[in-house]
Design a protein around this motif. Sequence first.
Motif, PDB file in Angstrom:
ATOM      1  N   ALA A 126      11.461 -62.859  34.133  1.00  0.00           N
ATOM      2  CA  ALA A 126      11.848 -63.754  33.043  1.00  0.00           C
ATOM      3  C   ALA A 126      10.928 -64.967  32.982  1.00  0.00           C
ATOM      4  CB  ALA A 126      13.298 -64.188  33.220  1.00  0.00           C
ATOM      5  N   ALA A 127      10.531 -65.466  34.150  1.00  0.00           N
ATOM      6  CA  ALA A 127       9.632 -66.618  34.187  1.00  0.00           C
ATOM      7  C   ALA A 127       8.235 -66.262  33.695  1.00  0.00           C
ATOM      8  CB  ALA A 127       9.554 -67.175  35.610  1.00  0.00           C
ATOM      9  N   ARG A 128       7.827 -65.014  33.887  1.00  0.00           N
ATOM     10  CA  ARG A 128       6.491 -64.584  33.466  1.00  0.00           C
ATOM     11  C   ARG A 128       6.442 -64.270  31.977  1.00  0.00           C
ATOM     12  NH1 ARG A 128       3.556 -62.563  38.112  1.00  0.00           N
ATOM     13  NH2 ARG A 128       4.878 -62.542  39.966  1.00  0.00           N
ATOM     14  N   GLY A 129       7.530 -63.738  31.433  1.00  0.00           N
ATOM     15  CA  GLY A 129       7.550 -63.317  30.040  1.00  0.00           C
ATOM     16  C   GLY A 129       7.204 -61.852  29.869  1.00  0.00           C
ATOM     17  N   LEU A 130       6.251 -61.348  30.636  1.00  0.00           N
ATOM     18  CA  LEU A 130       5.868 -59.942  30.584  1.00  0.00           C
ATOM     19  C   LEU A 130       5.255 -59.570  31.926  1.00  0.00           C
ATOM     20  CD1 LEU A 130       5.457 -57.315  28.906  1.00  0.00           C
ATOM     21  CD2 LEU A 130       3.179 -58.164  28.323  1.00  0.00           C
ATOM     22  N   GLY A 131       5.652 -58.446  32.469  1.00  0.00           N
ATOM     23  CA  GLY A 131       5.108 -58.059  33.766  1.00  0.00           C
ATOM     24  C   GLY A 131       5.195 -56.578  34.022  1.00  0.00           C
ATOM     25  N   ARG A 132       4.766 -56.203  35.200  1.00  0.00           N
ATOM     26  CA  ARG A 132       4.864 -54.830  35.682  1.00  0.00           C
ATOM     27  C   ARG A 132       5.671 -54.855  36.978  1.00  0.00           C
ATOM     28  NH1 ARG A 132      -1.461 -52.965  34.657  1.00  0.00           N
ATOM     29  NH2 ARG A 132      -1.093 -51.968  32.647  1.00  0.00           N
ATOM     30  N   VAL A 133       6.456 -53.824  37.186  1.00  0.00           N
ATOM     31  CA  VAL A 133       7.348 -53.782  38.343  1.00  0.00           C
ATOM     32  C   VAL A 133       7.190 -52.453  39.061  1.00  0.00           C
ATOM     33  CG1 VAL A 133       9.775 -53.753  39.081  1.00  0.00           C
ATOM     34  CG2 VAL A 133       9.022 -55.355  37.312  1.00  0.00           C
ATOM     35  N   ALA A 134       7.206 -52.500  40.389  1.00  0.00           N
ATOM     36  CA  ALA A 134       7.196 -51.283  41.205  1.00  0.00           C
ATOM     37  C   ALA A 134       8.318 -51.375  42.224  1.00  0.00           C
ATOM     38  CB  ALA A 134       5.860 -51.115  41.926  1.00  0.00           C
ATOM     39  N   VAL A 135       8.964 -50.247  42.471  1.00  0.00           N
ATOM     40  CA  VAL A 135       9.996 -50.138  43.502  1.00  0.00           C
ATOM     41  C   VAL A 135       9.482 -49.177  44.561  1.00  0.00           C
ATOM     42  CG1 VAL A 135      12.397 -49.565  44.016  1.00  0.00           C
ATOM     43  CG2 VAL A 135      11.794 -50.517  41.770  1.00  0.00           C
ATOM     44  N   HIS A 136       9.395 -49.648  45.807  1.00  0.00           N
ATOM     45  CA  HIS A 136       8.965 -48.821  46.929  1.00  0.00           C
ATOM     46  C   HIS A 136      10.161 -48.501  47.825  1.00  0.00           C
ATOM     47  CE1 HIS A 136       4.795 -49.190  45.965  1.00  0.00           C
ATOM     48  NE2 HIS A 136       4.707 -50.471  46.263  1.00  0.00           N
ATOM     49  N   HIS A 137      10.099 -47.356  48.476  1.00  0.00           N
ATOM     50  CA  HIS A 137      11.170 -46.976  49.380  1.00  0.00           C
ATOM     51  C   HIS A 137      10.603 -46.136  50.507  1.00  0.00           C
ATOM     52  CE1 HIS A 137      11.315 -42.658  48.277  1.00  0.00           C
ATOM     53  NE2 HIS A 137      10.800 -43.099  47.140  1.00  0.00           N
ATOM     54  N   LEU A 138      11.417 -45.922  51.516  1.00  0.00           N
ATOM     55  CA  LEU A 138      11.086 -44.987  52.589  1.00  0.00           C
ATOM     56  C   LEU A 138      12.259 -44.038  52.743  1.00  0.00           C
ATOM     57  CD1 LEU A 138       9.342 -43.925  54.886  1.00  0.00           C
ATOM     58  CD2 LEU A 138      10.376 -45.649  56.388  1.00  0.00           C
ATOM     59  N   GLY A 139      12.104 -42.819  52.239  1.00  0.00           N
ATOM     60  CA  GLY A 139      13.134 -41.803  52.362  1.00  0.00           C
ATOM     61  C   GLY A 139      14.385 -42.081  51.567  1.00  0.00           C
ATOM     62  N   GLN A 140      14.306 -42.917  50.543  1.00  0.00           N
ATOM     63  CA  GLN A 140      15.469 -43.223  49.711  1.00  0.00           C
ATOM     64  C   GLN A 140      15.126 -43.075  48.225  1.00  0.00           C
ATOM     65  OE1 GLN A 140      17.832 -46.817  51.376  1.00  0.00           O
ATOM     66  NE2 GLN A 140      15.687 -47.304  51.790  1.00  0.00           N
ATOM     67  N   PRO A 141      14.663 -41.919  47.787  1.00  0.00           N
ATOM     68  CA  PRO A 141      14.230 -41.787  46.391  1.00  0.00           C
ATOM     69  C   PRO A 141      15.337 -42.038  45.381  1.00  0.00           C
ATOM     70  CG  PRO A 141      14.390 -39.633  47.463  1.00  0.00           C
ATOM     71  CD  PRO A 141      14.513 -40.658  48.538  1.00  0.00           C
ATOM     72  N   ASP A 142      16.565 -41.613  45.683  1.00  0.00           N
ATOM     73  CA  ASP A 142      17.659 -41.809  44.732  1.00  0.00           C
ATOM     74  C   ASP A 142      18.006 -43.285  44.590  1.00  0.00           C
ATOM     75  OD1 ASP A 142      17.745 -39.091  44.386  1.00  0.00           O
ATOM     76  OD2 ASP A 142      19.416 -38.773  45.773  1.00  0.00           O
ATOM     77  N   VAL A 143      18.067 -43.991  45.727  1.00  0.00           N
ATOM     78  CA  VAL A 143      18.367 -45.423  45.689  1.00  0.00           C
ATOM     79  C   VAL A 143      17.274 -46.172  44.915  1.00  0.00           C
ATOM     80  CG1 VAL A 143      18.595 -47.515  47.082  1.00  0.00           C
ATOM     81  CG2 VAL A 143      19.711 -45.394  47.816  1.00  0.00           C
ATOM     82  N   ALA A 144      16.025 -45.853  45.209  1.00  0.00           N
ATOM     83  CA  ALA A 144      14.916 -46.528  44.532  1.00  0.00           C
ATOM     84  C   ALA A 144      14.936 -46.249  43.032  1.00  0.00           C
ATOM     85  CB  ALA A 144      13.590 -46.082  45.135  1.00  0.00           C
ATOM     86  N   ALA A 145      15.244 -45.005  42.651  1.00  0.00           N
ATOM     87  CA  ALA A 145      15.300 -44.654  41.233  1.00  0.00           C
ATOM     88  C   ALA A 145      16.416 -45.419  40.529  1.00  0.00           C
ATOM     89  CB  ALA A 145      15.503 -43.151  41.075  1.00  0.00           C
TER      90      ALA A 145
END
Length: 323
Positions: free
Chosen positions: A262-281
């Motif tokens: 919100a502070a940036r106005g526009l951005g890109r986001v990545a979610v990383h996980h280790l063995g938790q694909p459902d949680v990350a999704a």
Amino acid sequence: MTPGLLDRLRPPARPARVALVTDSTASLPPGLAERWGITVVPLGVTLDGAERHEGVDLRPADLLAVLTAGRRVTTSQPPPAAFARAYAQAAARGAREIVSVHLSGDLSGTVRSAQVGALAAPVPVHVVDARSVGMGLGFAVVAAAEVVADPRASAAGVDPVVGGRGGGRGTLFERLPPADGATVAERARRVAAGSSVTFLVDSLDHLRRGGRLGAGAAALGTVLGLRPLLGVRGGRVEVLEKVRTRRAARERLEALVLADVAARGLGRVAVHHLGQPDVAAQVGDRLQRALGAAVEDVVVSEASAVIAAHAGPGLLAVVVAPR
């Protein structure tokens, strides 16, 4: 990973003047490096005395089983010779300059190995210390790839350039020459500097043993059951906040990301996980719905094996980068 990033970015039709090199801690989603011709130099992971290389003969899922069993794991940066070889191969393919972007020099000696390897390169090499890790590094490489493919991207997120008096921006940009190595490196550097990495883990023991977090900060994880939220800031791992439960930590993690974008106005986001694909999704979907048009991409990818070795089981991280 959302299809937008892969579908929107179009690699150049012929070998690029500037080649891109990164390391495996960038945690790039499958297919992205191959599509763009980005060379990924792997870091080493030693399991019970046997050295392996992530992305070559070691997957994060393999490492998770080893960590869960409590077996000894150590990591190592690539030797300078590995970078010298990657640079020579890029030059042989026609590159006249190389931009080499790597994880924080405060967390690994990888960037120093790249600098030493560059001394033997047949073409100029611009080595960038991203002062970050994961897609904090990966988004910087993607931004560099955009500039290589289209020099208009060097202005993205900085100072939008408007075309001449009677026309749009297209007529001006069409006359731009291909970006040189310094321009590409500066774009990567700006994106990396504007990125944030926030994460949580099940235990701070792995970070403490690897020297990535001080003993005093690590002790917070056992005091009154507190579960710290951590971040990579200025190239180093820091404790950002302390919460009571993993659920509360995850909710707070998402709240920090929403405020950041919100502070940036526009951005890109990545979610990383280790063995938790459902949680990350699930986290990625919630962020995508909450942020809407404010976020251009939400990438979900497994953390690299080296990151996993230092963070340990339960790793869940979110990276925010400027557009």
